[in-house]
Every structure is written in C-alpha cells, then in structure tokens.
Design an enzyme around this catalytic site. Structure first.
Site: not given
Length: 173
Positions: A106, A129, A137-138, A164
């Site tokens: 963040y 979001n 945002c993950h 990912e």
C-alpha cells in the site's frame, strides 16, 4: 434509459456477478455476493440505469476472464466504466501498472502517486475498486508481506496471487 447488462461468471473461486455499460466493464463481484448486492451497487453508482440480464453482451468479458483463470491471459483488452472520485481513479490507474505475477505494498502505491502519507486513503480507494481482477487490487499486500484486505475475501486474494505465480511467464511453473 441507461442499461447495465449483467451475467454470471462461473469461476473456480465461485460464481461472480459481472456487469457492463455501453462504455465497458463496470463491475466484477466477489464470491458469495448476491444479486441484491449487485442491485445495491448499481443503485449507488448508476442510479438511473436498469439492470438487464444479458449473457451475450458479457460474453467477451467472460471469455477474457476465463482465459485469465486458465493462465493464458495476463492483461485485458476491454474498456472499463468505473465510477469513483478523482483520487480513487488515480489509485485504480496505479494498480494497472503492477505487473502480472508481482506484488507491491500500500505504501508503494502511495509513493507511486507521490502522496507517501496517504497510505490509509490508498487502502480505502483500493477497497472501493468495482472491477476485481481486471484492476488488479489483489496484487497489493501489506508492507510486511501479509495478505490483507480484499473485497473478494482473503481466500480469493491468495488464490489469485498463487494463480499468477503459477503462470508467470505464460506457462505453469
């Protein structure tokens, strides 16, 4: 009258409501959210629009999201129609700069937008979001590496990060 078309994306994490306007994708829900949640969101962000179930209109969005879940897509080609404050828009644009398969904190996002003291406000904007996964945002985690705060739930956030990590480079690792 404006229409917000919606459908359901059947994902491994569970069914997700998704919606679009004539301008692009405007909503990707969380696992476990109901149609009433989608309706409340539409009322807040598109108060004069009507909701219309339209799987055909959502087909291209669903296809790209399914490709993402299969590990064959790392970016999305469709446009979005997200409503937010100028600050939220700035944060969501910054999130799109985080490369697939990587994370940042963040405070990294606060630094990126040149507001290093705005870490809490950054977290609040990230939590607002409306298009999960497509605005990634993950990929934002705590400065200490902790997986925290995700509208889709921590289990889904962990799932997306692992997905990912597994497909970084375009093939399973």
């Amino acid at each position: 009258m404006q229409t917000v078309d919606w459908s359901i994306l059947n994902a491994e994490a569970g069914p997700l409501y998704i919606a679009k306007t004539e301008k692009g994708l405007c909503y990707v829900g969380s696992p476990g959210q109901s149609f009433q949640d989608l309706g409340a969101w539409r009322q807040k962000h598109f108060p004069t629009a009507k909701l219309a179930e339209n799987p055909e209109a959502l087909k291209p969005y669903i296809q790209e999201l399914q490709e993402y879940f299969k590990g064959v897509r790392q970016t999305f080609s469709f446009t979005t129609d997200v409503k937010g404050t100028p600050f939220q828009q700035e944060i969501w644009a910054a999130l799109k700069q985080i490369p697939y398969g990587t994370t940042c904190s963040y405070s990294d996002i606060a630094q990126l937008i040149q507001r290093p003291a705005a870490v809490r406000a950054v977290g609040t904007a990230i939590g607002a979001n409306p298009v999960l996964i497509t605005v990634p945002c993950h990929r934002v985690i705590g400065k200490n590496g902790a997986i925290s705060g995700y509208r889709g739930g921590l289990e889904m956030k962990q799932y997306l990060l692992q997905l990912e990590a597994n497909y970084r480079g375009g093939r399973p690792s």
